[in-house]
Design a protein around this motif. Structure first.
Motif, PDB file in Angstrom:
ATOM      1  N   ALA A  12       0.513  -1.129   0.054  1.00  0.00           N
ATOM      2  CA  ALA A  12       0.623   0.283  -0.259  1.00  0.00           C
ATOM      3  C   ALA A  12       1.193   1.121   0.535  1.00  0.00           C
ATOM      4  O   ALA A  12       0.245   2.703  -0.276  1.00  0.00           O
ATOM      5  CB  ALA A  12      -1.107   0.365   1.123  1.00  0.00           C
ATOM      6  N   GLY A  13       1.945   1.627   0.088  1.00  0.00           N
ATOM      7  CA  GLY A  13       2.549   2.315   0.993  1.00  0.00           C
ATOM      8  C   GLY A  13       2.667   3.079   1.598  1.00  0.00           C
ATOM      9  O   GLY A  13       2.491   4.527   1.511  1.00  0.00           O
ATOM     10  N   SER A  14       1.861   2.950   2.759  1.00  0.00           N
ATOM     11  CA  SER A  14       1.213   4.126   3.494  1.00  0.00           C
ATOM     12  C   SER A  14       1.910   5.325   3.858  1.00  0.00           C
ATOM     13  O   SER A  14       1.777   6.198   4.215  1.00  0.00           O
ATOM     14  CB  SER A  14       0.662   3.201   4.628  1.00  0.00           C
ATOM     15  OG  SER A  14       1.068   2.181   5.453  1.00  0.00           O
ATOM     16  N   ARG A  15       3.621   4.545   3.880  1.00  0.00           N
ATOM     17  CA  ARG A  15       4.063   5.811   4.854  1.00  0.00           C
ATOM     18  C   ARG A  15       4.371   7.390   3.343  1.00  0.00           C
ATOM     19  O   ARG A  15       5.748   7.855   3.256  1.00  0.00           O
ATOM     20  CB  ARG A  15       5.631   4.656   5.236  1.00  0.00           C
ATOM     21  CG  ARG A  15       5.667   4.613   5.887  1.00  0.00           C
ATOM     22  CD  ARG A  15       6.887   3.655   6.516  1.00  0.00           C
ATOM     23  NE  ARG A  15       7.206   2.756   5.635  1.00  0.00           N
ATOM     24  CZ  ARG A  15       8.837   2.280   5.711  1.00  0.00           C
ATOM     25  NH1 ARG A  15       9.309   2.279   6.529  1.00  0.00           N
ATOM     26  NH2 ARG A  15       8.704   1.148   5.117  1.00  0.00           N
ATOM     27  N   LEU A  16       4.364   6.796   2.379  1.00  0.00           N
ATOM     28  CA  LEU A  16       3.927   7.815   1.535  1.00  0.00           C
ATOM     29  C   LEU A  16       2.778   8.430   1.359  1.00  0.00           C
ATOM     30  O   LEU A  16       2.845   8.572   0.432  1.00  0.00           O
ATOM     31  CB  LEU A  16       4.804   6.813   0.528  1.00  0.00           C
ATOM     32  CG  LEU A  16       6.340   6.538  -0.203  1.00  0.00           C
ATOM     33  CD1 LEU A  16       6.429   6.569  -1.119  1.00  0.00           C
ATOM     34  CD2 LEU A  16       7.655   7.956   0.839  1.00  0.00           C
ATOM     35  N   ALA A 339       9.461  11.384   9.355  1.00  0.00           N
ATOM     36  CA  ALA A 339       8.396  10.678   7.957  1.00  0.00           C
ATOM     37  C   ALA A 339       8.356   9.333   8.188  1.00  0.00           C
ATOM     38  O   ALA A 339       7.271   8.812   7.691  1.00  0.00           O
ATOM     39  CB  ALA A 339       9.153  11.232   7.096  1.00  0.00           C
ATOM     40  N   GLN A 340       8.414   7.993   8.754  1.00  0.00           N
ATOM     41  CA  GLN A 340       8.818   7.246   9.085  1.00  0.00           C
ATOM     42  C   GLN A 340       7.314   7.284  10.375  1.00  0.00           C
ATOM     43  O   GLN A 340       6.703   6.032   9.796  1.00  0.00           O
ATOM     44  CB  GLN A 340       9.834   6.159  10.283  1.00  0.00           C
ATOM     45  CG  GLN A 340      10.505   6.865   9.647  1.00  0.00           C
ATOM     46  CD  GLN A 340      11.040   5.388   8.041  1.00  0.00           C
ATOM     47  OE1 GLN A 340      10.382   4.621   7.948  1.00  0.00           O
ATOM     48  NE2 GLN A 340      12.596   5.032   7.533  1.00  0.00           N
ATOM     49  N   GLU A 341       6.890   7.925  10.187  1.00  0.00           N
ATOM     50  CA  GLU A 341       5.454   7.861  11.300  1.00  0.00           C
ATOM     51  C   GLU A 341       4.304   8.115  10.546  1.00  0.00           C
ATOM     52  O   GLU A 341       3.101   8.064  11.084  1.00  0.00           O
ATOM     53  CB  GLU A 341       5.550   8.359  12.787  1.00  0.00           C
ATOM     54  CG  GLU A 341       6.800   8.551  13.675  1.00  0.00           C
ATOM     55  CD  GLU A 341       6.199   6.313  13.801  1.00  0.00           C
ATOM     56  OE1 GLU A 341       5.767   6.174  14.285  1.00  0.00           O
ATOM     57  OE2 GLU A 341       8.071   6.020  13.678  1.00  0.00           O
ATOM     58  N   VAL A 342       4.299   8.535   9.119  1.00  0.00           N
ATOM     59  CA  VAL A 342       3.078   8.406   8.386  1.00  0.00           C
ATOM     60  C   VAL A 342       2.385   7.511   8.754  1.00  0.00           C
ATOM     61  O   VAL A 342       1.155   8.111   8.428  1.00  0.00           O
ATOM     62  CB  VAL A 342       3.130   8.947   6.780  1.00  0.00           C
ATOM     63  CG1 VAL A 342       2.225   9.307   6.083  1.00  0.00           C
ATOM     64  CG2 VAL A 342       4.644  10.248   6.770  1.00  0.00           C
ATOM     65  N   LYS A 343       2.770   7.011   9.129  1.00  0.00           N
ATOM     66  CA  LYS A 343       1.648   5.500   8.534  1.00  0.00           C
ATOM     67  C   LYS A 343       0.368   5.504   9.940  1.00  0.00           C
ATOM     68  O   LYS A 343      -0.771   5.133   9.545  1.00  0.00           O
ATOM     69  CB  LYS A 343       1.779   4.188   8.672  1.00  0.00           C
ATOM     70  CG  LYS A 343       1.591   2.943   8.729  1.00  0.00           C
ATOM     71  CD  LYS A 343       2.073   1.388   8.896  1.00  0.00           C
ATOM     72  CE  LYS A 343       1.041  -0.073   8.622  1.00  0.00           C
ATOM     73  NZ  LYS A 343      -0.083   0.100   9.506  1.00  0.00           N
ATOM     74  N   LYS A 344       0.809   6.507  10.575  1.00  0.00           N
ATOM     75  CA  LYS A 344      -0.181   6.653  12.081  1.00  0.00           C
ATOM     76  C   LYS A 344      -1.136   7.581  11.677  1.00  0.00           C
ATOM     77  O   LYS A 344      -2.803   7.808  11.767  1.00  0.00           O
ATOM     78  CB  LYS A 344       0.437   7.558  12.767  1.00  0.00           C
ATOM     79  CG  LYS A 344       1.976   6.535  13.879  1.00  0.00           C
ATOM     80  CD  LYS A 344       2.530   7.143  15.195  1.00  0.00           C
ATOM     81  CE  LYS A 344       3.646   6.814  15.608  1.00  0.00           C
ATOM     82  NZ  LYS A 344       4.141   6.938  16.855  1.00  0.00           N
ATOM     83  N   ILE A 345      -0.825   8.250  10.530  1.00  0.00           N
ATOM     84  CA  ILE A 345      -1.652   9.242  10.200  1.00  0.00           C
ATOM     85  C   ILE A 345      -3.109   8.369   9.075  1.00  0.00           C
ATOM     86  O   ILE A 345      -4.299   8.441   9.532  1.00  0.00           O
ATOM     87  CB  ILE A 345      -1.076  10.317   9.123  1.00  0.00           C
ATOM     88  CG1 ILE A 345      -0.114  11.020   9.973  1.00  0.00           C
ATOM     89  CG2 ILE A 345      -2.196  11.667   8.146  1.00  0.00           C
ATOM     90  CD1 ILE A 345       0.569  12.133   8.768  1.00  0.00           C
ATOM     91  N   VAL A 346      -2.348   8.108   7.916  1.00  0.00           N
ATOM     92  CA  VAL A 346      -3.602   6.537   7.507  1.00  0.00           C
ATOM     93  C   VAL A 346      -3.916   6.107   8.483  1.00  0.00           C
ATOM     94  O   VAL A 346      -5.243   5.498   8.300  1.00  0.00           O
ATOM     95  CB  VAL A 346      -2.272   5.974   6.740  1.00  0.00           C
ATOM     96  CG1 VAL A 346      -2.824   5.449   5.798  1.00  0.00           C
ATOM     97  CG2 VAL A 346      -1.876   6.633   5.532  1.00  0.00           C
TER      98      VAL A 346
END
Length: 472
Positions: A12-16, A339-346
């Motif tokens: 899914a590339g959720s970190r991007l 930036a590695q935590e962008v998945k938390k936003i998702v």
């Protein structure tokens, strides 16, 4: 020696996020002028692979076909369409079984990921040539990356000593904590696991038989429950779901005793975060990676990416080490350290059932694309494109009327039982609950602006009466 390129195009590339969404994941993102999927295919071609197999989700079929169609020299591709994600173990098992059936068991499989960045293709070919030789001797080959930092985001492979020549793998280690990663780096005996492999189809199937027989049996049953349409293979959801969700590393590579590591002679990135994307692009004198029209004052180490339907000026002032990604429907501002935590936003958006998790700002469909330009309570404005020769479904809506203005190309607008040839600057009104259809009859892209009016404007207010793509 016959070599088959197998490209795994999942994730899914959720970190991007917000550039990568569930319906438009990382392999379809452009980096350096072409998609990561296209770059993976071209790496295989550069190695002399005569055939191609892509394992991807069924929902990404038309995105994948678009990538192949845009290539100057598109290869003959077999597409294995997964109804759901089942990790790399089942994906490679299915590809190997299909390879044996179609090309023979002595075929060398070069397994690549569709979301990696390898800028030096010539160096990659040199490493792949070494892997091919080992594969023909019965080895299971993994490409190892010499670590440059104690990264906790990668799996590691231990060898006797890191060198420029291939050697047997001693053990695989999952993503370590920082202290352990630092210890690995200090020993000089560890590679990063690139997730790229090479072996003959017979060798990997034999390894599945020895170390993961249940997985292999489930893969064989899944292959028996398939629907073939040319080179496209679709799996039955139930049969496919009986396969275990397990990586090739856990299933085979860790227990196997014939695994060899080929050290990468090439630069490599899994492009797993926005700082990794920034690192892969040219920097200015202040360490920024951004379009030339961004106004950057007292700004250092900052990555800016803008994807907008209309020209948009972006300016930064007094900011440092940020990631700024602007799309028509979402804006991300993050410090590079986070930036590695962008998945938390998702994950938060998922809990709110927000559509920005799933749909990108430009939504791809079998017939073309649509993008929402403006939306308020009682109206929505879209830009719709239709490929030459393609058509939308014959449909109607319960709660909205539509107004269409063609701005490019030539199409047939069916309203009720009457067909209207419509060209640039011409307008058609679709009344509430009236069946309608749009078809591109020209040789160029058909582009129109649609204005929806009604009390409810959701995408689920579509009743399909007939559809070329089987969605009715």
């Amino acid at each position: 020696m016959h070599v088959l390129s197998v490209v795994l195009s999942g994730g899914a590339g959720s970190r991007l996020w917000p550039a990568s969404r569930q319906a438009f994941p990382k392999p379809f993102m452009k980096l350096g002028g072409s998609t990561l999927l296209q770059q993976a295919i071209e790496r295989g071609q550069a190695c002399g692979t005569g055939d191609l197999m892509i394992v991807t989700n069924k929902d990404h079929l038309f995105l994948t076909k678009d990538v192949l169609g845009q290539m100057a020299d598109p290869p003959d591709a077999t597409l294995l369409l997964e109804p759901k994600g089942r990790n790399t173990g089942p994906a490679i098992a299915l590809a190997a079984l299909q390879c044996i059936e179609k090309f023979g068991g002595e075929t060398v499989m070069l397994v690549l990921s569709a979301d990696h960045l390898v800028p030096d293709v010539e160096a990659f070919v040199a490493s792949a040539s070494q892997a091919f030789k080992l594969a023909t001797q019965g080895a299971l080959v993994v490409f190892g990356i010499s670590p440059t930092s104690p990264d906790t985001g990668f799996g590691y492979i231990e060898v006797a000593q890191v060198s420029r020549s291939s050697q047997p793998a001693k053990r695989f280690v999952e993503k370590p904590d920082l202290q352990t990663a630092q210890e690995y780096l200090a020993t000089g005996r560890y590679y990063w696991n690139s997730g790229m492999f090479c072996f003959t189809a017979n060798a990997i199937v034999a390894a599945f038989e020895k170390y993961a027989p249940e997985l292999l049996d489930a893969a064989k049953k899944a292959l028996k429950s398939t629907e073939h349409q040319g080179n496209t293979i679709q799996f039955d959801l139930h049969a496919f779901g009986l396969q275990p969700d397990i990586s090739i590393d856990y299933a085979v590579m860790e227990p196997a005793d014939n695994v060899h590591v080929v050290p990468a002679k090439f630069q490599w990135s899994d492009v797993g975060s926005w700082p990794a994307v920034a690192k892969a692009q040219p920097q200015d004198a202040s360490g920024n990676t951004m379009p030339s029209d961004v106004v950057a004052i007292d700004t250092t180490g900052t990555h800016v990416q803008v994807d907008s339907h209309i020209p948009k000026l972006v300016a930064t002032l007094g900011v440092h080490d940020l990631v700024i990604v602007d799309t028509p429907d979402a804006l991300l501002v993050a410090h590079k350290n986070s930036a590695q935590e962008v998945k938390k936003i998702v994950d938060t958006l998922k809990s709110r059932k927000h559509e920005a998790v799933h749909l990108p700002s430009v939504v791809h469909r079998p017939w073309g694309t649509y993008a929402t330009l403006k939306e308020e309570d009682s109206y929505k404005v879209k830009r719709i494109t239709v490929k030459p020769g393609e058509s939308l479904s014959l449909q109607y809506h319960h709660q909205r009327s539509e107004h269409w203005v063609v701005v490019q190309g030539r199409g047939i607008v069916q309203i009720g039982d009457i067909e209207h040839v419509t060209g640039p600057g011409e307008y058609r009104h679709i009344p509430l609950k009236e069946k309608h259809r749009l078809t591109n009859i020209g040789e160029e892209l058909l582009v129109l602006i649609e204005v929806q009016c009604g009390v409810y404007l959701g995408e689920d207010d579509i009743v399909r009466l007939a559809d070329t793509y089987g969605r009715a």
